[in-house]
Scaffold this active site. Structure first.
Site, mmCIF file in Angstrom:
data_model
loop_
_atom_site.group_PDB
_atom_site.id
_atom_site.type_symbol
_atom_site.label_atom_id
_atom_site.label_comp_id
_atom_site.label_asym_id
_atom_site.label_seq_id
_atom_site.Cartn_x
_atom_site.Cartn_y
_atom_site.Cartn_z
ATOM 1 N N ARG A 107 0.769 -1.069 -0.103
ATOM 2 C CA ARG A 107 0.010 0.039 -0.081
ATOM 3 C C ARG A 107 0.635 1.294 0.109
ATOM 4 O O ARG A 107 2.007 1.527 1.047
ATOM 5 C CB ARG A 107 -0.962 0.073 1.321
ATOM 6 C CG ARG A 107 -1.992 -0.801 1.130
ATOM 7 C CD ARG A 107 -3.077 -0.444 2.315
ATOM 8 N NE ARG A 107 -2.652 0.228 3.524
ATOM 9 C CZ ARG A 107 -3.530 0.567 4.362
ATOM 10 N NH1 ARG A 107 -4.876 0.496 4.352
ATOM 11 N NH2 ARG A 107 -3.043 1.119 5.602
ATOM 12 N N THR A 111 -1.124 7.372 -0.630
ATOM 13 C CA THR A 111 -2.413 7.260 -1.451
ATOM 14 C C THR A 111 -3.263 6.191 -0.752
ATOM 15 O O THR A 111 -4.567 6.041 -0.909
ATOM 16 C CB THR A 111 -2.266 7.210 -2.892
ATOM 17 O OG1 THR A 111 -1.655 5.781 -2.937
ATOM 18 C CG2 THR A 111 -1.604 8.174 -3.373
ATOM 19 N N ASP A 203 0.270 -3.130 12.281
ATOM 20 C CA ASP A 203 0.987 -3.425 10.678
ATOM 21 C C ASP A 203 1.177 -4.898 10.929
ATOM 22 O O ASP A 203 2.231 -5.577 11.360
ATOM 23 C CB ASP A 203 2.197 -2.608 10.384
ATOM 24 C CG ASP A 203 2.578 -2.812 9.053
ATOM 25 O OD1 ASP A 203 2.502 -1.778 8.316
ATOM 26 O OD2 ASP A 203 2.764 -4.000 8.494
ATOM 27 N N ASP A 206 4.886 -6.004 9.514
ATOM 28 C CA ASP A 206 5.972 -5.765 10.435
ATOM 29 C C ASP A 206 6.030 -6.654 11.560
ATOM 30 O O ASP A 206 6.973 -7.036 12.058
ATOM 31 C CB ASP A 206 6.052 -4.124 10.833
ATOM 32 C CG ASP A 206 6.342 -3.290 9.811
ATOM 33 O OD1 ASP A 206 7.012 -3.709 8.917
ATOM 34 O OD2 ASP A 206 5.782 -2.092 9.858
#
Ligand code: PRP
Ligand code: URA
Length: 212
Positions: A107, A111, A203, A206
């Site tokens: 991603r 944006t 995340d 991560d």
């Protein structure tokens, strides 16, 4: 959301327990990884529920009998890189003969739109039931793009499996690909201003790979 015909919430107590553990900031990378695999295995049991069977005559030590075996289309697992990789081994524990395809998307942090960087599929992908896996369905941009990519290559029988989904992501996939069955372990509240799932687990990539 629960009204969508193609939406399935797999909320078995064991799955809810393990998702709760994944959410906790105190969960280590090792435990996070193991939990992702365990939940994926449990979900795969449900995702493969409609696999067709064929009957074959076999011989037991007692007598001949007709017995059922999985038939028809074989399975392909397609993780969306990176974080989808954390779900593959759990599924392979149940379906060891599945082939694996990879779709690389990230991603754009500004944006929030998916950017494709890699794709390698099994040679007969269009003949397989493909299970696209990614722990997080946030805006749905990545999943919609990955599924479209597979359809452009001729794949028709596609399912999507996520650990945690936002309503926005489920709607996006439902609207773009109403033929794709969506399986999630948790339907969370919403997205925040950075398009992260709330409450979510942060995340996923991560946390799986220890990169932050
Ligand atoms: C995360 C996640 C999904 C995507 C979900 O990946 O694993 O692929 O975001 O967001 P969306 O529904 O809004 O598209 P990310 O882009 O962070 O890449 P990574 O797996 O390499 O960490
Ligand atoms: N990607 C993640 O890893 N987590 C989110 O909450 C949203 C997108």
């Amino acid at each position: 959301m629960e009204n969508y015909k193609n939406f399935h919430l797999i909320d078995h107590p064991l799955i809810q327990h393990k998702v709760s553990m994944m959410r906790m900031t105190t969960t280590s990378t090792k435990d996070f990884r193991e939990l992702a695999q365990e939940i994926s295995l449990l979900m795969a049991y449900e995702v493969t529920r409609d696999l067709p069977l064929r009957e074959e005559e076999i011989e037991t030590p007692i007598c001949k009998t007709k017995a059922n075996f999985v038939a028809g289309r074989s399975i392909g697992v397609v993780p969306i890189l990176r974080a989808g990789l954390g779900m593959v081994d759990g599924i392979l524990t149940l379906v060891p003969n599945a082939k694996i395809g990879h779709i690389g998307l990230y991603r754009d942090p500004r944006t929030h739109k998916p950017v494709e960087y890699y794709c390698k599929l099994p040679i007969d992908a269009e003949e397989r039931t493909l299970i696209v896996v990614d722990p997080m369905l946030a805006t749905g941009g990545s999943a919609v793009a990955a599924i479209q990519f597979l359809k452009n290559k001729g794949c028709k029988d596609i399912k999507l499996m996520n650990l945690i989904a936002a309503p926005e992501g489920v709607k996006a996939v439902h609207d773009a690909h109403p033929d794709v069955e969506i399986y999630v372990a948790s339907l969370d509240e919403r997205l925040n201003e950075n398009a992260y799932i709330v409450p979510g687990l942060g995340d996923a990539g991560d946390r799986l790979f220890g990169t932050k």
